[in-house]
Design a protein around this motif. Sequence first.
Motif, PDB file in Angstrom:
ATOM      1  N   THR A  12       0.816  -1.220   0.000  1.00  0.00           N
ATOM      2  CA  THR A  12       0.000   0.000   0.000  1.00  0.00           C
ATOM      3  C   THR A  12       0.847   1.266   0.000  1.00  0.00           C
ATOM      4  OG1 THR A  12      -0.225   0.165   2.415  1.00  0.00           O
ATOM      5  CG2 THR A  12      -1.869  -1.179   1.236  1.00  0.00           C
ATOM      6  N   THR A  13       2.147   1.139   0.222  1.00  0.00           N
ATOM      7  CA  THR A  13       3.021   2.316   0.254  1.00  0.00           C
ATOM      8  C   THR A  13       3.915   2.428  -0.985  1.00  0.00           C
ATOM      9  OG1 THR A  13       4.792   1.160   1.437  1.00  0.00           O
ATOM     10  CG2 THR A  13       3.081   2.218   2.788  1.00  0.00           C
ATOM     11  N   ILE A  14       3.829   1.470  -1.879  1.00  0.00           N
ATOM     12  CA  ILE A  14       4.691   1.440  -3.071  1.00  0.00           C
ATOM     13  C   ILE A  14       4.224   2.506  -4.067  1.00  0.00           C
ATOM     14  CG2 ILE A  14       5.470  -0.007  -5.005  1.00  0.00           C
ATOM     15  CD1 ILE A  14       6.538  -0.989  -2.351  1.00  0.00           C
ATOM     16  N   LYS A  15       5.175   3.277  -4.580  1.00  0.00           N
ATOM     17  CA  LYS A  15       4.856   4.327  -5.545  1.00  0.00           C
ATOM     18  C   LYS A  15       5.022   3.791  -6.963  1.00  0.00           C
ATOM     19  CE  LYS A  15       5.856   8.018  -2.387  1.00  0.00           C
ATOM     20  NZ  LYS A  15       6.901   8.731  -1.720  1.00  0.00           N
ATOM     21  N   VAL A  16       3.929   3.252  -7.489  1.00  0.00           N
ATOM     22  CA  VAL A  16       3.880   2.710  -8.846  1.00  0.00           C
ATOM     23  C   VAL A  16       2.583   3.189  -9.480  1.00  0.00           C
ATOM     24  CG1 VAL A  16       5.281   0.635  -8.405  1.00  0.00           C
ATOM     25  CG2 VAL A  16       2.821   0.583  -7.966  1.00  0.00           C
ATOM     26  N   ASP A  17       2.446   2.967 -10.778  1.00  0.00           N
ATOM     27  CA  ASP A  17       1.212   3.364 -11.452  1.00  0.00           C
ATOM     28  C   ASP A  17       0.022   2.529 -10.979  1.00  0.00           C
ATOM     29  OD1 ASP A  17       2.609   5.269 -12.985  1.00  0.00           O
ATOM     30  OD2 ASP A  17       3.063   3.779 -14.531  1.00  0.00           O
ATOM     31  N   ALA A  18       0.240   1.237 -10.770  1.00  0.00           N
ATOM     32  CA  ALA A  18      -0.844   0.354 -10.325  1.00  0.00           C
ATOM     33  C   ALA A  18      -0.321  -0.686  -9.345  1.00  0.00           C
ATOM     34  CB  ALA A  18      -1.474  -0.353 -11.517  1.00  0.00           C
ATOM     35  N   ILE A  19      -1.146  -0.988  -8.346  1.00  0.00           N
ATOM     36  CA  ILE A  19      -0.885  -2.141  -7.500  1.00  0.00           C
ATOM     37  C   ILE A  19      -1.971  -3.165  -7.781  1.00  0.00           C
ATOM     38  CG2 ILE A  19       0.303  -0.840  -5.699  1.00  0.00           C
ATOM     39  CD1 ILE A  19      -2.253  -1.238  -3.954  1.00  0.00           C
TER      40      ILE A  19
END
Length: 169
Positions: A12-19
């Motif tokens: 939930t803290t990962i900075k990506v376009d989509a999880i």
Amino acid sequence: MTELKVVEGDITTIKVDAIVNAANDSLAGGSGVDGAIHRAAGPRLGEACQRLGGCPTGEAKTTPGFNLPAKWIIHTPGPIWRGGQANEAQLLANSYRHSLQEAVAHGCQTVAFPSISTGVYGYPLDRAVLIAIKTVRQFTKKDPRLAEVFFVAFDSRTAAAYRRALQLS
């Protein structure tokens, strides 16, 4: 060429376009990563998921990321492990493939996956990671639009399994 990476931490803290959310077929939010994503994204995620009307195992549907750093959440119900005789491997591969298709359709360059089906759904970790990596490699070889795919492990045991599988592939 798409880069595959293993990260240990909180998806939930990962900075990506989509999880990718390892969802249940009702998309109502549950335990594990699904519950964590619903809590972190906020109540609008539950409302958006209700409007989608559920999702069959192995398919994928997308909502906005709401309060998450990710712009999109791709929801995919993985299979429940039933001993390997209920088409689980194909359903798990479908979850990864359909999630990647959703990511590309939404213009994503980066996507982060949890370890789908290996928590409460009981899929054996070593089998699941091989399917995950094989499916992602096959997809990105044919469609190189994704720059990075992350496998986000919630613990060191899961991270180690993904790292071993990446080295073997």
